[in-house]
Design a protein around this motif. Structure first.
Motif, PDB file in Angstrom:
ATOM      1  N   PRO A 157      -0.141   7.283   2.600  1.00  0.00           N
ATOM      2  CA  PRO A 157      -1.314   8.155   2.381  1.00  0.00           C
ATOM      3  C   PRO A 157      -0.977   9.484   1.723  1.00  0.00           C
ATOM      4  N   LYS A 158       0.219  10.023   1.985  1.00  0.00           N
ATOM      5  CA  LYS A 158       0.564  11.325   1.415  1.00  0.00           C
ATOM      6  C   LYS A 158       0.702  11.290  -0.105  1.00  0.00           C
ATOM      7  N   VAL A 190      -1.368   9.336  -2.016  1.00  0.00           N
ATOM      8  CA  VAL A 190      -2.655   8.928  -2.581  1.00  0.00           C
ATOM      9  C   VAL A 190      -3.525  10.170  -2.773  1.00  0.00           C
ATOM     10  N   THR A 212       0.828  -1.200   0.000  1.00  0.00           N
ATOM     11  CA  THR A 212       0.000   0.000   0.000  1.00  0.00           C
ATOM     12  C   THR A 212       0.865   1.254   0.000  1.00  0.00           C
ATOM     13  N   ARG A 225      -6.782  12.633  -3.433  1.00  0.00           N
ATOM     14  CA  ARG A 225      -8.192  12.632  -3.051  1.00  0.00           C
ATOM     15  C   ARG A 225      -9.043  12.602  -4.309  1.00  0.00           C
TER      16      ARG A 225
END
Length: 263
Positions: free
Chosen positions: A11-12, A14, A8, A16
Motif C-alpha cells: 500500500p505504501k 500505491v 499486489t 492516492r
C-alpha cells in the motif's frame, strides 16, 4: 482494481487518486522535448493524467512522493480494451483543450494590439508550435509502444516458469531522494515475491539507472534489460538491496560456518 493472480504492490507504493495531477505534471516535464519552455511542457499534463489514471485503475502505478513508475503485470483482455476505449478519446479531448485556448488568446491579443492580420499570424504560429510539440509527443508514445512490443516478445516465454512484470515510465523530477526510494522499495518488493522485472529504457541515463538496479541485457546488443526473479527462499525482508539479497553472500576466508544444532 488489480486482476486475479497478480502480485499486489504494498500500500505504501500505491498513490492516492488525488496525487495523480502532481505525478502527471512531473511526467509531462520528463517526457516532453527538453528544448520546450517549462510552461509549454506543463501543458501536456492532462494527457499524462489520463495515462496515469488508466495505469492506476489497473493497479500498475507505483509512486513515492513525486516519483512514479509503471510496473505492468499480465492483464486480461478487458483491461487492454478499457485502455484503448478510454485513453484514446480522453487524449484527443486533452489535445483539443491544449490547442484551442492558447491560440484563441493569442489571436485576441494580436487583434487588439496590431490588427486582424497580426492576430491571425500569431495564432498560426502558436498552432504550428503546438502541433509540432504534439507530433513529438505522439512519436514518443509510438516509440514506447514499439519498445513495449519487443519487451513483451522477450519475456513471454520467461513467464512460463516465473512471474515477470514490465517496468516503464520512471520519472521523479528534481526529487532524487524520492526516486531512489521508489526504485529501492520496488526492487525489494519484487525480490520478496520472486517477481522478475524487464525494461526497455528510452535514454542512456535510464539505462544506467536500471543497470545500477541489477538489470542486464537479455542478450548482447538487446535493448531489453532483464532483472531475473530471486527465489522466494532467498529473499528475506530487511536483507534486500537494489542488486540482490545479502543472504547470498558466502563466509569469508578464515571464518567458520555455523554448525547445525545437536540432535
Amino acid at each position: 482494481m488489480p486482476s486475479p493472480g497478480r502480485i499486489t504492490p504494498p500500500p505504501k507504493l500505491v498513490p492516492r487518486w488525488r496525487d495523480l495531477p502532481r505525478l502527471a505534471a512531473v511526467s509531462a516535464q520528463a517526457f516532453t522535448p527538453a528544448h520546450l519552455p517549462p510552461a509549454l511542457r506543463a501543458a501536456f499534463a492532462p494527457v499524462w493524467l489520463f495515462n496515469l489514471a488508466v495505469q492506476h485503475t489497473a493497479g500498475d502505478l507505483l509512486a513515492v512522493g513525486p516519483s512514479t513508475l509503471g510496473v505492468h503485470q499480465p492483464r486480461p483482455l478487458r483491461w487492454h480494451l478499457f485502455g484503448a476505449l478510454v485513453l484514446l478519446p480522453a487524449t484527443v479531448a486533452a489535445l483539443l483543450a491544449l490547442l484551442l485556448p492558447p491560440a484563441i488568446a493569442v489571436k485576441a491579443a494580436g487583434d487588439a494590439l496590431a490588427g486582424p492580420l497580426a492576430g491571425t499570424t500569431a495564432e498560426c504560429a502558436v498552432l504550428a508550435a503546438e502541433v509540432a510539440a504534439i507530433g513529438w509527443q505522439i512519436a514518443h508514445f509510438l516509440a514506447a509502444a514499439r519498445r513495449s512490443a519487443e519487451l513483451h516478445r522477450t519475456i513471454t516465454p520467461l513467464r512460463q516458469s516465473a512471474p515477470w512484470a514490465e517496468v516503464a515510465g520512471l520519472a521523479g523530477g528534481r526529487d532524487g531522494h524520492a526516486t531512489r526510494a521508489l526504485v529501492r522499495q520496488t526492487l525489494a518488493w519484487a525480490d520478496e515475491h520472486g517477481l522478475g522485472l524487464a525494461a526497455v529504457p528510452a535514454t542512456d541515463r535510464l539505462r544506467r539507472t536500471y543497470a545500477l538496479g541489477g538489470f542486464h541485457p537479455a542478450h548482447p546488443g538487446s535493448p531489453v534489460l532483464l532483472r531475473p526473479p530471486v527465489p522466494r527462499v532467498a529473499a528475506r525482508p530487511g536483507h534486500l538491496t537494489p542488486e540482490r539479497p545479502a543472504s547470498t553472500t558466502r563466509p569469508g576466508p578464515g571464518t567458520t560456518p555455523p554448525r547445525p544444532p545437536a540432535a
